[in-house]
Scaffold this motif. Structure first.
Motif, PDB file in Angstrom:
ATOM      1  N   CYS A  33       0.872  -1.185   0.000  1.00 18.82           N
ATOM      2  CA  CYS A  33       0.000   0.000   0.000  1.00 18.82           C
ATOM      3  C   CYS A  33       0.901   1.224   0.000  1.00 18.82           C
ATOM      4  CB  CYS A  33      -0.865  -0.020   1.263  1.00 18.82           C
ATOM      5  SG  CYS A  33      -2.034   1.353   1.385  1.00 18.82           S
ATOM      6  N   SER A  34       0.441   2.326  -0.608  1.00 15.92           N
ATOM      7  CA  SER A  34       1.241   3.547  -0.574  1.00 15.92           C
ATOM      8  C   SER A  34       1.137   4.230   0.779  1.00 15.92           C
ATOM      9  CB  SER A  34       0.791   4.518  -1.669  1.00 15.92           C
ATOM     10  OG  SER A  34       0.596   3.828  -2.869  1.00 15.92           O
ATOM     11  N   GLY A  35       0.146   3.835   1.566  1.00 14.70           N
ATOM     12  CA  GLY A  35       0.032   4.375   2.922  1.00 14.70           C
ATOM     13  C   GLY A  35      -0.462   5.807   2.975  1.00 14.70           C
ATOM     14  N   MET A  36      -1.212   6.234   1.949  1.00  9.20           N
ATOM     15  CA  MET A  36      -1.763   7.594   1.963  1.00  9.20           C
ATOM     16  C   MET A  36      -3.131   7.571   2.623  1.00  9.20           C
ATOM     17  SD  MET A  36      -0.979   9.090  -1.811  1.00  9.20           S
ATOM     18  CE  MET A  36      -1.317   7.627  -2.775  1.00  9.20           C
ATOM     19  N   VAL A  37      -3.306   8.425   3.609  1.00  6.84           N
ATOM     20  CA  VAL A  37      -4.626   8.570   4.223  1.00  6.84           C
ATOM     21  C   VAL A  37      -5.367   9.579   3.357  1.00  6.84           C
ATOM     22  CG1 VAL A  37      -5.865   9.217   6.315  1.00  6.84           C
ATOM     23  CG2 VAL A  37      -3.674   8.034   6.478  1.00  6.84           C
ATOM     24  N   MET A  38      -5.943   9.071   2.269  1.00  6.98           N
ATOM     25  CA  MET A  38      -6.492   9.969   1.251  1.00  6.98           C
ATOM     26  C   MET A  38      -8.022   9.971   1.319  1.00  6.98           C
ATOM     27  SD  MET A  38      -5.350   7.257  -1.710  1.00  6.98           S
ATOM     28  CE  MET A  38      -5.149   8.184  -3.151  1.00  6.98           C
ATOM     29  N   GLY A  39      -8.612  11.099   0.970  1.00  2.00           N
ATOM     30  CA  GLY A  39     -10.070  11.192   0.922  1.00  2.00           C
ATOM     31  C   GLY A  39     -10.678  11.433   2.295  1.00  2.00           C
ATOM     32  N   LEU A  96       1.739  14.630   2.358  1.00  2.00           N
ATOM     33  CA  LEU A  96       1.941  15.007   0.956  1.00  2.00           C
ATOM     34  C   LEU A  96       1.131  16.263   0.657  1.00  2.00           C
ATOM     35  CD1 LEU A  96       1.542  11.502  -0.767  1.00  2.00           C
ATOM     36  CD2 LEU A  96       3.668  12.703  -0.256  1.00  2.00           C
ATOM     37  N   SER A  97       1.669  17.092  -0.261  1.00  2.00           N
ATOM     38  CA  SER A  97       0.903  18.272  -0.683  1.00  2.00           C
ATOM     39  C   SER A  97      -0.134  17.893  -1.729  1.00  2.00           C
ATOM     40  CB  SER A  97       1.828  19.327  -1.283  1.00  2.00           C
ATOM     41  OG  SER A  97       2.843  19.636  -0.374  1.00  2.00           O
ATOM     42  N   ASN A 101      -3.836  17.769   0.704  1.00  2.00           N
ATOM     43  CA  ASN A 101      -3.007  17.384   1.851  1.00  2.00           C
ATOM     44  C   ASN A 101      -3.325  15.960   2.279  1.00  2.00           C
ATOM     45  OD1 ASN A 101      -1.726  19.803   1.899  1.00  2.00           O
ATOM     46  ND2 ASN A 101      -3.048  20.705   3.466  1.00  2.00           N
ATOM     47  N   THR A 102      -2.279  15.131   2.343  1.00  2.00           N
ATOM     48  CA  THR A 102      -2.502  13.705   2.572  1.00  2.00           C
ATOM     49  C   THR A 102      -1.471  13.150   3.553  1.00  2.00           C
ATOM     50  OG1 THR A 102      -3.196  13.585   0.248  1.00  2.00           O
ATOM     51  CG2 THR A 102      -2.711  11.498   1.332  1.00  2.00           C
ATOM     52  N   PRO A 103      -1.892  12.786   4.771  1.00  2.00           N
ATOM     53  CA  PRO A 103      -0.956  12.149   5.697  1.00  2.00           C
ATOM     54  C   PRO A 103      -0.387  10.853   5.107  1.00  2.00           C
ATOM     55  CG  PRO A 103      -2.982  12.788   6.834  1.00  2.00           C
ATOM     56  CD  PRO A 103      -3.219  12.977   5.362  1.00  2.00           C
ATOM     57  N   LEU A 104       0.878  10.569   5.442  1.00  2.00           N
ATOM     58  CA  LEU A 104       1.571   9.436   4.821  1.00  2.00           C
ATOM     59  C   LEU A 104       2.227   8.559   5.893  1.00  2.00           C
ATOM     60  CD1 LEU A 104       2.384   8.418   1.956  1.00  2.00           C
ATOM     61  CD2 LEU A 104       4.479   9.733   2.195  1.00  2.00           C
ATOM     62  N   ALA A 105       2.049   7.224   5.756  1.00  2.00           N
ATOM     63  CA  ALA A 105       2.587   6.301   6.779  1.00  2.00           C
ATOM     64  C   ALA A 105       2.989   4.986   6.122  1.00  2.00           C
ATOM     65  CB  ALA A 105       1.509   6.022   7.830  1.00  2.00           C
ATOM     66  N   TRP A 106       3.778   4.179   6.846  1.00  2.00           N
ATOM     67  CA  TRP A 106       3.910   2.769   6.499  1.00  2.00           C
ATOM     68  C   TRP A 106       2.695   2.098   7.104  1.00  2.00           C
ATOM     69  CZ3 TRP A 106       7.397   1.529   3.017  1.00  2.00           C
ATOM     70  CH2 TRP A 106       8.607   2.200   2.962  1.00  2.00           C
ATOM     71  N   ARG A 107       2.086   1.204   6.364  1.00  2.00           N
ATOM     72  CA  ARG A 107       0.866   0.588   6.872  1.00  2.00           C
ATOM     73  C   ARG A 107       1.094  -0.235   8.143  1.00  2.00           C
ATOM     74  NH1 ARG A 107      -3.535  -0.356   3.686  1.00  2.00           N
ATOM     75  NH2 ARG A 107      -4.211  -1.574   5.484  1.00  2.00           N
ATOM     76  N   LYS A 108       2.276  -0.769   8.286  1.00  2.00           N
ATOM     77  CA  LYS A 108       2.499  -1.574   9.496  1.00  2.00           C
ATOM     78  C   LYS A 108       2.332  -0.709  10.749  1.00  2.00           C
ATOM     79  CE  LYS A 108       7.595  -1.778   9.857  1.00  2.00           C
ATOM     80  NZ  LYS A 108       7.741  -0.378  10.098  1.00  2.00           N
ATOM     81  N   ASP A 109       2.745   0.545  10.654  1.00  2.00           N
ATOM     82  CA  ASP A 109       2.641   1.440  11.815  1.00  2.00           C
ATOM     83  C   ASP A 109       1.223   1.976  11.987  1.00  2.00           C
ATOM     84  OD1 ASP A 109       5.362   1.095  12.288  1.00  2.00           O
ATOM     85  OD2 ASP A 109       5.859   2.620  10.799  1.00  2.00           O
ATOM     86  N   LEU A 110       0.622   2.365  10.868  1.00  2.00           N
ATOM     87  CA  LEU A 110      -0.738   2.924  10.930  1.00  2.00           C
ATOM     88  C   LEU A 110      -1.723   1.874  11.460  1.00  2.00           C
ATOM     89  CD1 LEU A 110      -2.543   5.394  10.143  1.00  2.00           C
ATOM     90  CD2 LEU A 110      -2.923   4.259   7.953  1.00  2.00           C
ATOM     91  N   LYS A 123       9.316  15.533  -3.444  1.00  2.00           N
ATOM     92  CA  LYS A 123       9.095  14.459  -2.469  1.00  2.00           C
ATOM     93  C   LYS A 123       7.737  14.538  -1.793  1.00  2.00           C
ATOM     94  CE  LYS A 123      13.554  13.094  -0.616  1.00  2.00           C
ATOM     95  NZ  LYS A 123      14.346  13.078   0.606  1.00  2.00           N
ATOM     96  N   ASP A 124       7.153  15.736  -1.820  1.00  2.00           N
ATOM     97  CA  ASP A 124       5.864  15.865  -1.136  1.00  2.00           C
ATOM     98  C   ASP A 124       4.692  15.688  -2.115  1.00  2.00           C
ATOM     99  OD1 ASP A 124       6.550  18.253  -2.345  1.00  2.00           O
ATOM    100  OD2 ASP A 124       5.344  19.455  -0.971  1.00  2.00           O
ATOM    101  N   TYR A 125       4.967  15.029  -3.239  1.00  2.00           N
ATOM    102  CA  TYR A 125       3.887  14.675  -4.167  1.00  2.00           C
ATOM    103  C   TYR A 125       3.912  13.178  -4.444  1.00  2.00           C
ATOM    104  CZ  TYR A 125       2.413  19.380  -5.122  1.00  2.00           C
ATOM    105  OH  TYR A 125       1.892  20.629  -4.972  1.00  2.00           O
TER     106      TYR A 125
END
Ligand SMILES: Cc1cc2nc3c(=O)[nH]c(=O)nc-3n(C[C@H](O)[C@H](O)[C@H](O)COP(=O)(O)OP(=O)(O)OC[C@H]3O[C@@H](n4cnc5c(N)ncnc54)[C@H](O)[C@@H]3O)c2cc1C
Length: 360
Positions: free
Chosen positions: A41-47, A72-73, A90-99, A186-188
């Motif tokens: 997973c890209s790990g974006m908390v999107m939407g 991410l911007s 604006n999209t928070p970003l994580a490794w899924r294992k941590d999230l 990097k923020d895209y």
């Protein structure tokens, strides 16, 4: 005898189990792997669904759960011959294992019992009792419950058990992680469409001290990837630090037509197990969370009204399926524009992604 057994400790399973436990139901969460576990997973908390439900159910994501960049911007779309297009978001970003681990820990504090290393092999129901068969370590066990929520991802054992005759086609995305950084912002999150079509495509993003190339078109697009990314400093001879992959069920058409309804009796499927990822972006954390909440709510109402939970859940799921249907038709539009002209394709692409990121 449990009230609810939830199979799978992703975001869908975590929120469904937590809601059930908060409703004073004796809830067991079964997770095949040892935690924390990663997920392709890209790990974006999107939407809005993902952002709002996480905030409302679990609280603010702690900084240590996020990566660098922590947010991410937005997204950038790269179509050959066209100026790259930005979608600000604006999209928070994580490794899924941590999230996911953070969400599971929160669910445990709410009273969810967790068994790790518990692989479910079969689920069936008879006379209002569900039986879940699993391997827990080396032990084969059978557990009874009133309800089961199948939150066990794309290759769901619960789905296969409940609908053994449904034939499912899968996409098989691959993820490659390389050390270092490329000369891309990097923020895209960068989407590339080298064939001037919505698919095959590949994506690139940075996380901590590495960058990831991912998508179901990676094998097919190897030459294009090397050529395109060389402009940004990628060495085509470099070896990834690691590579992994997964299966995504292609169930949108069956869900829209009603050929597949993701619940039966008191067994409900949510998230990827139900094939609920959004078409276009393949965002699925939000739909897993949303359907997890709907499933837990259906169980609470089913107990009060003495009705099968599936009946309530499938009705509540209709607005989600309507949104999926809308995005599915955008996908078809994209295919048509792609066949005509790069400029139109690029414009429709931006509109489709922007719309998908906004809704939900
Ligand atoms: C390459 C890629 C990038 C993506 N990027 C994004 C993104 O940036 N943002 C986004 O919103 N979505 C993204 N998605 C989609 C997202 O990863 C999924 O939609 C989301 O994880 C679905 O959550 P879930 O809870 O339904 O299932 P999962 O997160 O898949 O969790 C299922 C859990 O069930 C467990 N399990 C499986 N089988 C069993 C079994 N038999 N017994 C017990 N446990 C079992 C698994 O170990 C796992 O922990 C991406 C998907 C891919 C493939």
């Amino acid at each position: 005898m449990y009230d609810v057994i939830v199979v799978g400790g992703g975001p869908g399973g975590a929120v469904a189990a937590q809601r059930c436990a908060q409703g004073k139901l004796r809830t067991l969460l079964l997770e095949r792997k040892k935690l924390p576990r990663d997920k392709v997973c890209s790990g974006m908390v999107m939407g809005p669904w993902a952002r709002d439900i996480i905030q409302q159910e679990f609280g603010t994501i702690p900084p240590e759960v996020l990566v660098e960049p922590c947010q991410l911007s937005g997204h950038m779309m790269h179509v050959p011959g066209m100026k790259s297009q930005r979608i600000m978001c604006n999209t928070p970003l994580a490794w899924r294992k941590d999230l996911d681990f953070w969400m599971i820990q929160t669910a445990r504090k709410a009273g969810v019992e967790l068994w790790e290393g518990a692989r479910v092999t079969e689920v069936h129901q008879e006379a209002g009792v569900c039986t879940t068969t699993l391997m827990h370590g080396k032990k084969l066990r059978e557990l009874k419950s009133r309800f089961v929520i199948g939150a066990d991802g794309g290759a769901s054992a619960v789905r296969k058990s409940l609908f053994p005759l449904i034939k499912v086609a899968y996409s098989v995305p691959i993820r490659e992680c390389y050390a270092g950084a490329l000369n891309l912002e990097k923020d895209y999150f960068h989407w590339f469409f080298p064939k001037l079509r919505p698919r095959p495509r590949f994506a690139l993003n940075h996380k901590d001290d590495c960058f990831l190339i991912e998508g179901s078109g990676i094998k097919e697009l190897r030459d294009e990837i090397n050529h395109i990314l060389a402009k940004y400093g990628f060495n085509p001879h470099s070896k990834p630090l690691w590579r992994d992959g997964c299966q995504i069920p292609r169930l949108h058409e069956a869900l829209i037509s009603g050929a597949f309804s993701p619940a039966k009796g008191n067994i409900l499927l949510i998230g990827d197990a139900a094939g609920l990822l959004f078409p276009i972006t393949f965002e699925g954390i939000g739909t897993a969370l949303k359907s997890g909440i709907l499933a837990a709510g259906s169980i609470a109402r089913s107990i009060k009204a003495s009705r099968a939970a599936a009946e309530i859940y499938l009705r509540d799921l209709k607005p989600v399926l309507k949104i999926i249907e809308g995005f599915h038709s955008w996908n078809k539009k994209l295919e048509l524009e792609a066949a005509r002209e790069a400029g139109e394709f690029s414009k429709t692409l931006k509109a489709a992604y922007a719309q998908t990121l906004k809704v939900g």
